[in-house]
Design an enzyme around this catalytic site. Structure first.
Site, PDB file in Angstrom:
ATOM      1  N   SER A 136       0.852  -1.191   0.000  1.00 53.08           N
ATOM      2  CA  SER A 136       0.000   0.000   0.000  1.00 53.08           C
ATOM      3  C   SER A 136       0.881   1.232   0.000  1.00 53.08           C
ATOM      4  O   SER A 136       1.990   1.215   0.558  1.00 53.08           O
ATOM      5  CB  SER A 136      -0.888   0.014   1.252  1.00 53.08           C
ATOM      6  OG  SER A 136      -1.551   1.260   1.392  1.00 53.08           O
ATOM      7  N   TYR A 149      -1.962  -0.985  10.182  1.00 55.36           N
ATOM      8  CA  TYR A 149      -2.116  -1.284   8.754  1.00 55.36           C
ATOM      9  C   TYR A 149      -0.862  -0.856   8.003  1.00 55.36           C
ATOM     10  O   TYR A 149      -0.311  -1.614   7.193  1.00 55.36           O
ATOM     11  CB  TYR A 149      -3.341  -0.568   8.190  1.00 55.36           C
ATOM     12  CG  TYR A 149      -3.554  -0.811   6.719  1.00 55.36           C
ATOM     13  CD1 TYR A 149      -4.137  -1.978   6.266  1.00 55.36           C
ATOM     14  CD2 TYR A 149      -3.158   0.139   5.768  1.00 55.36           C
ATOM     15  CE1 TYR A 149      -4.328  -2.206   4.906  1.00 55.36           C
ATOM     16  CE2 TYR A 149      -3.347  -0.066   4.419  1.00 55.36           C
ATOM     17  CZ  TYR A 149      -3.931  -1.247   3.992  1.00 55.36           C
ATOM     18  OH  TYR A 149      -4.110  -1.475   2.645  1.00 55.36           O
TER      19      TYR A 149
END
Length: 253
Positions: A136, A149
């Site tokens: 990401s 995350y």
């Protein structure tokens, strides 16, 4: 890579980016096995002609069962996409966040490792294949609302780099897909109007995947500001800007 004649297994293929990637690989001519936890979506994909297997990447027995089922039905498997992942906001001032942190590490990082470990011996034995990990932009430019995350995706990036080095010379290529924010649901469009359109994002991804040799990092235009923030000297300002979103956490002003 040639996307027209692959046998591709995609975990996390029952929604969002994973589902769209499955459809694009199939449209290009590849055979696709979709993996996920949503039985209703897997049934629909089977009806459309996809292979489909249930898999929970946090459960080793589930991963092993999925691997055995896939390799029985698709012995020519040559491409793995580790799409499964979850993101949960956390307030680090509240120790109760730890349960969410544990869930994200188990799914995003350890889940990726479980799936790769399950199929690497077969790919090494074939002497050819592709592993596509999914990280990401947040792994390179943290979004302070989602700290674990970000950490899990940074971990997958580091793991991908090491995996590529260790598999050098085996015929297996390792590519890392680095999405920015992508609007996969109407709710995500509402929360983040700047999120990329899913269709446009995956179109750009498929174009990049077809470059020869396959790039080590699949970077769409919209993620470059994240990937190169430190190099470009914009990191501190961007993190400060993104920290404004901490106000969305309960009890923060």
């Amino acid at each position: 890579m040639d996307i027209t004649d692959r046998t591709v297994f995609i975990t996390g293929a029952t929604s969002g980016i994973g589902l769209e990637l499955a459809r694009r690989f199939a449209a290009a001519g590849s055979s696709v096995i979709a993996g996920g936890r949503r039985a209703d979506v897997l049934d629909r994909l089977r009806a459309e002609g996809f292979g489909a297997v249930p898999i929970d990447v946090t459960d080793q027995d589930s991963v092993d069962h999925a691997r055995d089922s896939i390799l029985r039905g698709h012995p020519g498997l040559d491409t793995i996409v580790t799409m499964s992942g979850i993101g949960i906001p956390e307030d680090l001032r509240d120790p109760a966040h730890f349960a969410a942190a544990q869930q994200m590490i188990d799914t995003n990082l350890l889940g990726t490792i479980r799936v790769i470990d399950a199929f690497t011996p077969r790919l090494v034995g074939r002497g050819a294949g592709t592993i596509i990990t999914v990280t990401s932009g947040i792994g390179f430019l943290p979004f302070p609302v989602m700290p674990t995350y970000a950490a899990s995706k940074a971990g997958v990036h580091a793991y991908s780099e090491a995996l590529r080095a260790q598999l050098d010379g085996t015929g297996i290529e390792v590519a890392e897909l680095v999405p920015p924010a992508v609007a996969t649901t109407p709710e995500q469009v509402r929360r983040n109007p700047r999120a990329l359109d899913l269709t446009a994002f995956v179109t750009e991804v498929m174009d990049l995947l077809q470059i020869t040799p396959t790039p080590h990092e699949i970077l769409v235009e919209g993620v470059l500001m994240h990937r190169w923030a430190e190099r470009d000297g914009t990191y501190a300002d961007l993190v400060a800007q993104r920290s404004q979103a901490l106000a969305m956490l309960t009890g923060r002003q």
